[in-house]
Design a protein around this motif. Sequence first.
Motif, PDB file in Angstrom:
ATOM      1  N   GLN A  39       4.369 -32.813  98.750  1.00 59.19           N
ATOM      2  CA  GLN A  39       3.626 -34.062  98.851  1.00 59.19           C
ATOM      3  C   GLN A  39       2.950 -34.129 100.205  1.00 59.19           C
ATOM      4  O   GLN A  39       3.619 -34.104 101.250  1.00 59.19           O
ATOM      5  CB  GLN A  39       4.550 -35.268  98.654  1.00 59.19           C
ATOM      6  CG  GLN A  39       3.820 -36.583  98.561  1.00 59.19           C
ATOM      7  CD  GLN A  39       4.703 -37.696  98.047  1.00 59.19           C
ATOM      8  OE1 GLN A  39       5.928 -37.602  98.059  1.00 59.19           O
ATOM      9  NE2 GLN A  39       4.096 -38.777  97.578  1.00 59.19           N
ATOM     10  N   ALA A  40       1.643 -34.216 100.178  1.00 55.35           N
ATOM     11  CA  ALA A  40       0.865 -34.380 101.399  1.00 55.35           C
ATOM     12  C   ALA A  40       0.682 -35.875 101.673  1.00 55.35           C
ATOM     13  O   ALA A  40       0.755 -36.687 100.740  1.00 55.35           O
ATOM     14  CB  ALA A  40      -0.492 -33.699 101.253  1.00 55.35           C
ATOM     15  N   PRO A  41       0.448 -36.253 102.908  1.00 52.46           N
ATOM     16  CA  PRO A  41       0.257 -37.680 103.234  1.00 52.46           C
ATOM     17  C   PRO A  41      -0.859 -38.297 102.399  1.00 52.46           C
ATOM     18  O   PRO A  41      -1.953 -37.747 102.300  1.00 52.46           O
ATOM     19  CB  PRO A  41      -0.112 -37.649 104.713  1.00 52.46           C
ATOM     20  CG  PRO A  41       0.504 -36.408 105.235  1.00 52.46           C
ATOM     21  CD  PRO A  41       0.402 -35.411 104.108  1.00 52.46           C
ATOM     22  N   GLN A  44      -0.173 -37.688  95.810  1.00 48.39           N
ATOM     23  CA  GLN A  44       0.974 -37.664  94.910  1.00 48.39           C
ATOM     24  C   GLN A  44       1.735 -36.344  95.053  1.00 48.39           C
ATOM     25  O   GLN A  44       1.170 -35.316  95.460  1.00 48.39           O
ATOM     26  CB  GLN A  44       0.502 -37.836  93.467  1.00 48.39           C
ATOM     27  CG  GLN A  44       0.013 -39.239  93.135  1.00 48.39           C
ATOM     28  CD  GLN A  44      -0.211 -39.420  91.653  1.00 48.39           C
ATOM     29  OE1 GLN A  44      -0.528 -38.474  90.943  1.00 48.39           O
ATOM     30  NE2 GLN A  44      -0.040 -40.635  91.158  1.00 48.39           N
ATOM     31  N   ARG A  45       3.002 -36.385  94.699  1.00 51.96           N
ATOM     32  CA  ARG A  45       3.802 -35.166  94.694  1.00 51.96           C
ATOM     33  C   ARG A  45       3.258 -34.233  93.615  1.00 51.96           C
ATOM     34  O   ARG A  45       2.934 -34.675  92.514  1.00 51.96           O
ATOM     35  CB  ARG A  45       5.263 -35.508  94.418  1.00 51.96           C
ATOM     36  CG  ARG A  45       6.236 -34.383  94.666  1.00 51.96           C
ATOM     37  CD  ARG A  45       7.681 -34.841  94.499  1.00 51.96           C
ATOM     38  NE  ARG A  45       8.039 -35.860  95.478  1.00 51.96           N
ATOM     39  CZ  ARG A  45       9.273 -36.335  95.621  1.00 51.96           C
ATOM     40  NH1 ARG A  45      10.260 -35.857  94.868  1.00 51.96           N
ATOM     41  NH2 ARG A  45       9.530 -37.267  96.514  1.00 51.96           N
ATOM     42  N   GLY A  91       2.550 -30.293 104.069  1.00 51.50           N
ATOM     43  CA  GLY A  91       3.193 -31.352 103.305  1.00 51.50           C
ATOM     44  C   GLY A  91       4.695 -31.285 103.397  1.00 51.50           C
ATOM     45  O   GLY A  91       5.255 -30.396 104.044  1.00 51.50           O
ATOM     46  N   LEU A  92       5.323 -32.225 102.728  1.00 51.24           N
ATOM     47  CA  LEU A  92       6.780 -32.234 102.625  1.00 51.24           C
ATOM     48  C   LEU A  92       7.143 -31.499 101.338  1.00 51.24           C
ATOM     49  O   LEU A  92       6.684 -31.886 100.254  1.00 51.24           O
ATOM     50  CB  LEU A  92       7.285 -33.675 102.605  1.00 51.24           C
ATOM     51  CG  LEU A  92       8.769 -33.910 102.844  1.00 51.24           C
ATOM     52  CD1 LEU A  92       9.202 -33.327 104.177  1.00 51.24           C
ATOM     53  CD2 LEU A  92       9.058 -35.407 102.809  1.00 51.24           C
ATOM     54  N   GLY A 105      15.878 -32.487  96.433  1.00 53.09           N
ATOM     55  CA  GLY A 105      16.353 -32.389  97.790  1.00 53.09           C
ATOM     56  C   GLY A 105      15.676 -33.419  98.679  1.00 53.09           C
ATOM     57  O   GLY A 105      14.840 -34.205  98.222  1.00 53.09           O
ATOM     58  N   GLN A 106      16.050 -33.421  99.963  1.00 57.25           N
ATOM     59  CA  GLN A 106      15.507 -34.391 100.914  1.00 57.25           C
ATOM     60  C   GLN A 106      14.114 -34.016 101.388  1.00 57.25           C
ATOM     61  O   GLN A 106      13.385 -34.856 101.905  1.00 57.25           O
ATOM     62  CB  GLN A 106      16.451 -34.516 102.106  1.00 57.25           C
ATOM     63  CG  GLN A 106      17.799 -35.118 101.768  1.00 57.25           C
ATOM     64  CD  GLN A 106      17.660 -36.543 101.271  1.00 57.25           C
ATOM     65  OE1 GLN A 106      17.032 -37.381 101.905  1.00 57.25           O
ATOM     66  NE2 GLN A 106      18.235 -36.822 100.100  1.00 57.25           N
ATOM     67  N   GLY A 107      13.760 -32.759 101.243  1.00 57.62           N
ATOM     68  CA  GLY A 107      12.437 -32.304 101.666  1.00 57.62           C
ATOM     69  C   GLY A 107      12.477 -31.610 103.015  1.00 57.62           C
ATOM     70  O   GLY A 107      13.285 -31.945 103.886  1.00 57.62           O
ATOM     71  N   THR A 108      11.608 -30.630 103.167  1.00 61.36           N
ATOM     72  CA  THR A 108      11.459 -29.926 104.429  1.00 61.36           C
ATOM     73  C   THR A 108       9.968 -29.867 104.759  1.00 61.36           C
ATOM     74  O   THR A 108       9.141 -29.577 103.890  1.00 61.36           O
ATOM     75  CB  THR A 108      12.094 -28.524 104.376  1.00 61.36           C
ATOM     76  OG1 THR A 108      12.017 -27.903 105.658  1.00 61.36           O
ATOM     77  CG2 THR A 108      11.436 -27.623 103.329  1.00 61.36           C
TER      78      THR A 108
END
Length: 114
Positions: A39-41, A44-45, A91-92, A105-108
């Motif tokens: 997901q970029a700022p 959408q994911r 992105g995340l 997951g929480q995201g990296t």
Amino acid sequence: QVQLVESGGGLVQAGGSLRLSCAASGTIFSINTMGWYRQAPGKQRELVATITSGGTTVYADSVKGRFTISRGNAKNTVSLQMNSLKPEDTGLYYCIYRWSYDYWGQGTQVTVSS
């Protein structure tokens, strides 16, 4: 319940490489799908890549030929090798475990500078 722990994000220059890893724990079934979304700022994911326990892969068109997804021998880990990174890959990145339900997951964070 399934818990996912991601690692490997960071800052890299355009054209560089990063490798993301994710390990699942908890109630793991041998037949499942794991993968990565991002997901970029302000966006959408979106799907990056997924891989089934049988090895079937799906890639977003934007990463084909640059990213490679793989499973570990224990089948509860998944990695994403990202080469030729572009600023638009920033992105995340979220790991996903999919069986009857999607676990995230929480995201990296992955940041690619131009």
